[in-house]
Design an enzyme around this catalytic site. Sequence first.
Site, PDB file in Angstrom:
ATOM      1  N   LYS A 134      -3.301 -31.340  40.792  1.00  0.00           N
ATOM      2  CA  LYS A 134      -3.997 -32.607  40.493  1.00  0.00           C
ATOM      3  C   LYS A 134      -2.976 -33.568  39.913  1.00  0.00           C
ATOM      4  O   LYS A 134      -2.230 -33.199  39.005  1.00  0.00           O
ATOM      5  CB  LYS A 134      -5.103 -32.322  39.469  1.00  0.00           C
ATOM      6  CG  LYS A 134      -5.674 -33.534  38.783  1.00  0.00           C
ATOM      7  CD  LYS A 134      -5.849 -33.335  37.267  1.00  0.00           C
ATOM      8  CE  LYS A 134      -4.533 -33.248  36.545  1.00  0.00           C
ATOM      9  NZ  LYS A 134      -4.601 -33.358  35.075  1.00  0.00           N
TER      10      LYS A 134
ATOM     11  N   PRO B 170       3.567 -24.563  37.953  1.00  0.00           N
ATOM     12  CA  PRO B 170       3.981 -24.183  36.605  1.00  0.00           C
ATOM     13  C   PRO B 170       2.822 -24.274  35.618  1.00  0.00           C
ATOM     14  O   PRO B 170       1.910 -25.090  35.789  1.00  0.00           O
ATOM     15  CB  PRO B 170       5.076 -25.189  36.250  1.00  0.00           C
ATOM     16  CG  PRO B 170       5.322 -26.018  37.450  1.00  0.00           C
ATOM     17  CD  PRO B 170       4.287 -25.727  38.477  1.00  0.00           C
TER      18      PRO B 170
ATOM     19  N   GLY C 129       0.526 -30.319  33.295  1.00  0.00           N
ATOM     20  CA  GLY C 129      -0.052 -31.643  33.523  1.00  0.00           C
ATOM     21  C   GLY C 129      -0.540 -31.878  34.938  1.00  0.00           C
ATOM     22  O   GLY C 129      -0.947 -32.983  35.284  1.00  0.00           O
TER      23      GLY C 129
ATOM     24  N   GLY D  95      -4.506 -24.589  35.975  1.00  0.00           N
ATOM     25  CA  GLY D  95      -5.586 -23.717  35.502  1.00  0.00           C
ATOM     26  C   GLY D  95      -6.953 -24.253  35.883  1.00  0.00           C
ATOM     27  O   GLY D  95      -7.837 -23.500  36.313  1.00  0.00           O
TER      28      GLY D  95
ATOM     29  N   ASP E 201     -11.083 -31.051  32.989  1.00  0.00           N
ATOM     30  CA  ASP E 201     -10.514 -31.406  34.297  1.00  0.00           C
ATOM     31  C   ASP E 201     -11.133 -30.613  35.458  1.00  0.00           C
ATOM     32  O   ASP E 201     -10.828 -30.888  36.616  1.00  0.00           O
ATOM     33  CB  ASP E 201      -8.996 -31.147  34.305  1.00  0.00           C
ATOM     34  CG  ASP E 201      -8.227 -32.254  33.605  1.00  0.00           C
ATOM     35  OD1 ASP E 201      -8.852 -33.252  33.199  1.00  0.00           O
ATOM     36  OD2 ASP E 201      -6.994 -32.109  33.476  1.00  0.00           O
TER      37      ASP E 201
HETATM   38  O1  C5P Z   1     -11.075 -29.417  28.275  1.00  0.00           O
HETATM   39  P1  C5P Z   1      -9.723 -28.794  28.166  1.00  0.00           P
HETATM   40  O2  C5P Z   1      -9.777 -27.415  27.564  1.00  0.00           O
HETATM   41  O3  C5P Z   1      -8.937 -28.839  29.421  1.00  0.00           O
HETATM   42  O4  C5P Z   1      -8.934 -29.705  27.140  1.00  0.00           O
HETATM   43  C1  C5P Z   1      -7.841 -29.218  26.393  1.00  0.00           C
HETATM   44  C2  C5P Z   1      -7.710 -30.020  25.123  1.00  0.00           C
HETATM   45  O5  C5P Z   1      -7.250 -31.339  25.424  1.00  0.00           O
HETATM   46  C3  C5P Z   1      -8.993 -30.221  24.349  1.00  0.00           C
HETATM   47  O6  C5P Z   1      -9.223 -29.161  23.477  1.00  0.00           O
HETATM   48  C4  C5P Z   1      -8.727 -31.519  23.610  1.00  0.00           C
HETATM   49  O7  C5P Z   1      -7.939 -31.276  22.469  1.00  0.00           O
HETATM   50  C5  C5P Z   1      -7.869 -32.297  24.578  1.00  0.00           C
HETATM   51  N1  C5P Z   1      -8.639 -33.228  25.416  1.00  0.00           N
HETATM   52  C6  C5P Z   1      -9.102 -34.416  24.828  1.00  0.00           C
HETATM   53  N2  C5P Z   1      -9.801 -35.303  25.608  1.00  0.00           N
HETATM   54  C7  C5P Z   1     -10.027 -35.053  26.917  1.00  0.00           C
HETATM   55  C8  C5P Z   1      -9.571 -33.864  27.530  1.00  0.00           C
HETATM   56  C9  C5P Z   1      -8.874 -32.969  26.725  1.00  0.00           C
HETATM   57  O8  C5P Z   1      -8.896 -34.683  23.657  1.00  0.00           O
HETATM   58  N3  C5P Z   1     -10.697 -35.944  27.641  1.00  0.00           N
END
Ligand code: C5P
Length: 294
Positions: free
Chosen positions: A16, A102, A106, A110, A144
């Site tokens: 992505k 990797p 970013g 996953g 995501d």
């Molecule tokens: O949802 P995910 O586990 O992928 O997000 C990882 C971390 O990234 C979250 O725990 C949060 O700290 C941060 N995040 C955020 N705002 C988002 C997406 C992710 O603050 N829109």
Amino acid sequence: MLDSFDRTISQIAPAKINLALHVTGQRQDGYHLLESLVVFVNFGDKISVKRADADAFKMSGPYGGDLPSDGNNLVLKARDMLRKLFPSYASPVAIHLEKYLPIASGIGGGSSDAAAVLHALSVLWGIEIDPEHMGSIGLKLGADVPMCLHGKPLIARGIGEKIERIAAFPQLPMVLVNSGISIATPQVFAALQKRNNPALPDMPQFSTIADVCTYLGETDNHLFAATTTLNPAIGETMEALHVTVPQLVRMSGSGATCFGIYTSDEAATNAASSLRKNHPTWFVVATHSVKEGN
Ligand code: C5P
């Protein structure tokens, strides 16, 4: 001939790319409000699922050894979540993850793996899940995952779960580069200096690569400054990409993978060759984004 019961279902989990990522606010629970223009490329991990006597999970590929194979792996979280929701369908399954993206880089490896597992297992187990329900299941696995369930050009809003597909979008020749830096996304969000940036500018009709790059010139990745503060070595990746004279250079997501956009697949392939020659240990991939419409 294989009985359908014995078939293996394989699915690519594409990378992505956040072409633009604006941070526009923060929710009470700490999650950030975003507006992101996102595409997916024809390069990614591969997920294969097959019925088995007992659950099994295998990882292989260049980054297969870099991940936990316990309950913290998003692939197993996705399997377990679907099983919990549909226990009567969910017979034991062998899952194979071939990891070419990797880790923590970013480009949604996953999340895309989790989305591919949800798709593949719903087919294997014969569960009909409407897209909206699938999106809400995905969101529980990560912000995501809903966009990765689409796998096509889109704008993501909210914390990433509000998806608007883009009707027409050209194929973008690209090179993805990561010098071997893993980034913890929560640290990047925590290090943000500013959280109330403007939304993405209104989008024109995108017909050509030039249309996209002109638009992207008016946008940003608002996570870049925080990521660079935490990992100054990203500057070297950006500089190496600039040397190949692409139309645009930017970081994806919270990094550290950066990308260049080129005018042709040939230009992207040439850029990747020279990057590989100068940086033989780096992750360098020439690819192109999946287009939408004619
Ligand atoms: O949802 P995910 O586990 O992928 O997000 C990882 C971390 O990234 C979250 O725990 C949060 O700290 C941060 N995040 C955020 N705002 C988002 C997406 C992710 O603050 N829109």
